[in-house]
Design an enzyme around this catalytic site. Structure first.
Site, PDB file in Angstrom:
ATOM      1  CG  ASP A   1      -1.438  -1.461   1.384  1.00  0.00           C
ATOM      2  OD1 ASP A   1      -2.245  -1.742   0.545  1.00  0.00           O
ATOM      3  OD2 ASP A   1      -1.664  -1.909   2.776  1.00  0.00           O
TER       4      ASP A   1
ATOM      5  CD  GLU B   1      -8.992  -3.140  -0.752  1.00  0.00           C
ATOM      6  OE1 GLU B   1      -9.436  -3.184   0.336  1.00  0.00           O
ATOM      7  OE2 GLU B   1      -8.172  -4.063  -1.196  1.00  0.00           O
TER       8      GLU B   1
END
Length: 369
Positions: A63, A272
């Site tokens: 991420d 997401e």
């Protein structure tokens, strides 16, 4: 371990070059000369690309939120660990506990690990699972935004501050009022106004907030039917960057006909990992489609949208999850992302970077990892 990039010709370019040379063998000498020149140009262009290799190898990272601070690249990733938790659709096996902060002088330079910038034990209200963060800078202060489950096991978004981009960061005593779900991404527009985009389905709990209040009995997954898809959320930030300056709003994503994307359209609907960037006056909202493992994007004329779906940025990488950031570095745009090359386990990931290319109309060229 610290690593450096080395320039090389990518596999797709090499394959294309070999095919081209094979075809040229049956043509005349003039065509051979032209093909050789084209191949040389392709090799030269490819040599300028950073290798899509893991940026760090001694810890697992995911991420990646990348930013240019103080003329240096800083990366704020998740820090994956082997927690011994059984894998499930709620993501309980992603049991991260701290953030390591990384920096690079250039995309082709070495990576420095500055150690732990924030630990879950130093967040007063936190329970478990310190997921994908983002960072921002304003008026001499660095802000680290993070999602973590509170002591009632509900994801909220918190903020921590530091006078250094490498931390240590000190968390505020409570989460941001009105925040929920996961994956905060903070975008500061050219007028100085900052916005936070957030939200994630399934384990990210977005589907449990449809009435404006958390419903622990809501379905664990969004309905896969022909109803409008659940979208990301966004809110303006106050000048001190620590609170929402107004109501939380939906990030509306439309199809090419101006219709809302449907929940069943899982090749295009939001799941997401939202990210916002601006290019030539247009706003690009990019995100992951989750269970179809694509990074896609939509464009709009305002940071609040609505946004019209445009296409795929990156095809599926190795591993289940995909999460990214897009930043300009010295007049070149790059996408930071992750896969599972080092572990082949979906919860033990490694971050990477490669160039982001655009067409003349501003559209983004699709990347095949």
């Amino acid at each position: 371990m610290l690593i450096c990039f080395k320039t090389t010709v990518s596999v797709p370019v090499l394959a294309a070059s070999l095919a081209l040379l094979g075809a040229c063998q049956s043509n005349n000498s003039a065509q051979e000369t032209s093909a050789t020149a084209q191949t040389s140009q392709a090799d030269t262009a490819a040599a300028k690309q950073p290798l899509s290799e893991p940026l760090v190898r001694d810890i697992y990272t995911a991420d990646p939120s990348a930013h240019m601070f103080e003329d240096k690249i800083y990366i704020y990733p998740s820090h994956d660990i082997e927690a011994g938790v059984e894998e499930n659709d709620n993501g309980d096996h992603f049991a991260m506990r701290d953030y390591h902060i990384l920096s690079m002088d250039s995309v082709n330079g070495k990576v420095t690990d500055h150690g732990v910038g924030l630990d879950i034990k130093d967040i007063p209200w936190a329970g478990r699972q310190l997921w994908a963060p983002d960072a921002a800078f304003k008026n001499g202060t660095y802000y680290l935004y993070f999602p973590v489950k509170d002591k009632q096991d509900v994801f909220r978004i918190g903020v921590a501050t530091s006078k250094s981009p490498t931390g240590p960061f000190k968390a505020e005593p409570a989460p941001i009022a009105g925040s929920f779900s996961i994956d905060p991404a903070v975008f500061t527009d050219t007028d100085g106004q900052a916005y936070m985009y957030f939200g994630g389905l399934w384990g990210g709990q977005l589907q449990r907030w449809q009435g404006g209040k958390y419903n622990p009995n809501a379905a664990e997954k969004e309905p896969n039917t022909d109803v409008p898809a659940l979208n990301a959320r966004m809110a303006k930030l106050t000048p001190d960057m620590k609170k929402f300056a107004g109501p939380v709003k939906e990030v509306v994503i439309l199809d090419e006909n101006g219709k809302l994307l449907l929940a069943s359209d899982n090749n295009r609907r939001f799941f997401e990992g939202g990210w916002m960037h601006k290019y030539n006056g247009k706003y690009y909202f990019s995100y992951s489609t989750g269970d179809t493992h694509l990074l896609v994007y939509a464009m709009g004329d305002s940071p609040a949208g609505p946004f019209t779906y445009q296409g795929v940025i990156m095809k599926p990488v190795q591993g289940w999850t995909t999460h990214h950031s897009i930043v300009p570095i010295k007049d070149t745009w790059y996408i930071f992302y992750h896969d599972t090359q080092l572990s082949n386990k979906t919860w033990l990931r490694n971050i990477k970077v490669t160039e982001l290319k655009r067409r003349a109309d501003g559209g983004i060229e699709t990347i095949t990892p």
